[in-house]
Design an enzyme around this catalytic site. Sequence first.
Site: not given
Length: 271
Positions: A2-3
């Site tokens: 995830p970012e």
Amino acid sequence: MPELPEVETTRRKIAPLVTGRTIVDIRHLSPKKYPDTGLAHGRTVLEPQRRGKYLILPLAQGPDAAPDRELIVHLGMTGGFRLEEGPHTRLTLQLDSGELHFNDPRRFGRVRVVQAGDYAALPTLAAMGPEPLEDSFELEAFAQAAAKAGAVKPWLLSQRPVAGVGNIYADEALWRARIHPAQRHLSAEQAARLHAAVREVMREAVELGGSSLGNGVSNYRQHDGDWGGFQLQHAAYGRGGQPCPRCGTTIEKTVLGQRGTHFCPQCQVLE
């Protein structure tokens, strides 16, 4: 993955579950991956924060005390929280109100407890650039650095020019800015387009809860089962072999800085 958008969504989702609660115990079987977690025992979790791709839980010796420890979570590629223990549970946060489980099928996630503000053991966090949706992300400083930078996508992924941009949102921002991922030494006009595109992409992705890819088992989703919605807006990332939404040219995939990279050869010409 995830970012920033996925981590920010995680922060918002778990805040009601952990804020003001006391950590009774943190259970895991990997002291090297999850060091010093015993330092969190007996402390109260204050309002969760986020810095780039890192989730930060401030810890204090009471709800009205200043934080003296921080529980730092990096979700890695497949990390996330669940309300129930499962086959991919790697760590369990036992609170005075119940349990929250860290799920991580591919085991790249990391959790550690540090002295508040001491990120010597986390050099990426310590040297991270400004947040893209805050005033500190100034165009002038970004443009000056971009004029001297090497290939723009690896530069973005370094976290130094701006925090929280990973593979997905780098591809999307560069597509919107019409800049080739391997472009070097951006002009002032290119830097301005990219600066605006990073802000725009991140704002939209946060509003839609990030991007959920794959089957939802080994990829990002929230503890309540919610998926993100921004994957439906992807114009470049993951669209190799498909037509560009803007011009119809086939999106190409290459490897840049050891990362799969998607771009439109018609819209994003290498200068």
